[in-house]
Write a protein that holds these residues in place. Structure first.
Motif: not given
Length: 316
Positions: A65, A69, A89, A164, A223
């Motif tokens: 993952h 990303y 993340y 973020k 995420d």
């Protein structure tokens, strides 16, 4: 596959412990060098076999993952012809009181930091975003500590939005289990991690309270999310055993909020611990925590002694 894990048209793929452990039979980590005592929480056994059978395959899945990303970030930079800094993340970890979330979080933090990319991995708990005991008292929520309404959701959401948004340095409140309260004036400093792990009982919650209307939730910033699951019977047993262990250790400290229970007889202590479970922890589990289980991307299903017996992973 074990029939207990067969679910028709389920959004999850299910694996028995044995099936899951075979997904990564040759770990690249020097796991034998890890001091497991620094990762496990009180009364939560952690063995090398558990790390190899459960957490190594999970780390490999997370690496997949994370790679996608990072690739997506780079491809977007190329598309927009604009070089930008990667955004952290975020991995969320939810589950009941006493289920072992903190051990899972620390194991993941340690193992992720040991991957070839050597990312900077930070870990926070949502305990720091609880209202202070004084504020909870004013709101009549002291006996509902840990329920969604006992958290300063606005502050927690602002923190996650900042992460973020690409900010470099963050300060978050620090919670003390010794004092059973947020420590005034003390902050945890977070400096732009590659991966941020957010651990808390209600992090997958989408209904912060009947009187509060929000359109953004904590889980919107995740995420990847993990729910650590166990039967109510095991959870109660683990909570009671932990309470007994705390009486012999932390409660003996005169500064402890729970020092008053240090001299309780075993019978009186067990009665009190069961009351706390029945009146606070169980209702919170049934009303707020358990209903969020299937919102997770992955579920770790624990059996006796905190050992994972099965894993469910959301299909994509």
């Amino acid at each position: 596959m074990n029939k207990a894990y067969e679910v028709t048209f389920s959004p999850f793929r299910s694996f028995t412990r044995e099936e899951w452990s075979k997904l990564e039979e040759h770990p690249m980590f020097p796991v034998s060098d890890i001091d497991l005592t620094k990762l496990q929480a009180l009364n939560e056994p952690l063995t090398l076999k558990e790390v190899e059978d459960i957490y190594i395959p999970l780390i490999r899945l997370l690496q997949i993952h994370l790679t996608h990303y990072r690739n997506l970030h780079n491809e977007r930079d190329q598309f927009f012809s604009n070089k930008s800094k990667p955004i952290p993340y975020i991995i969320g970890i939810a589950g009941s009181v006493a289920v072992g979330k903190s051990t899972t979080a620390r194991v993941l933090q340690k193992l992720l930091s040991m991957t070839p990319e050597q990312p900077k991995v930070e870990l926070i708990t949502t305990d720091g975003f609880l209202y202070s005991n004084d504020e909870l008292q004013k709101r009549g929520l002291l006996n509902k500590k840990g329920f969604p309404e006992s958290y300063d959701a606005k502050q927690l959401l602002a923190f996650l939005a900042s992460v973020k948004s690409g900010r470099d340095i963050f300060e978050i409140p620090v919670y003390s289990h010794l004092y059973y309260d947020v420590i005034k004036g003390q902050m945890q400093i977070i400096e732009r991690p590659d991966i941020l792990i957010v651990e808390g009982i209600n992090v997958l919650q989408v209904s912060p309270g009947k009187k509060i209307r929000k359109r953004v939730f904590v889980s919107d910033f995740f995420d990847f999310s993990i729910y650590v699951d166990a039967s109510e019977k095991d959870l109660r047993e683990w909570y009671i055993e932990r309470f007994k262990k705390l009486q012999q250790t932390a409660f003996q400290d005169p500064d402890s909020y729970f020092h008053q229970y240090a001299s309780y007889s075993e019978k009186k202590l067990l009665k009190f611990a069961n009351e706390v479970w029945d009146e606070i922890n169980l209702p919170n589990l049934l009303q707020n925590i358990l209903p969020t289980r299937f919102r997770a991307d992955l579920i770790l299903e624990k059996g006796e002694c905190h050992f994972v017996r099965g894993v469910r992973i959301r299909k994509i």
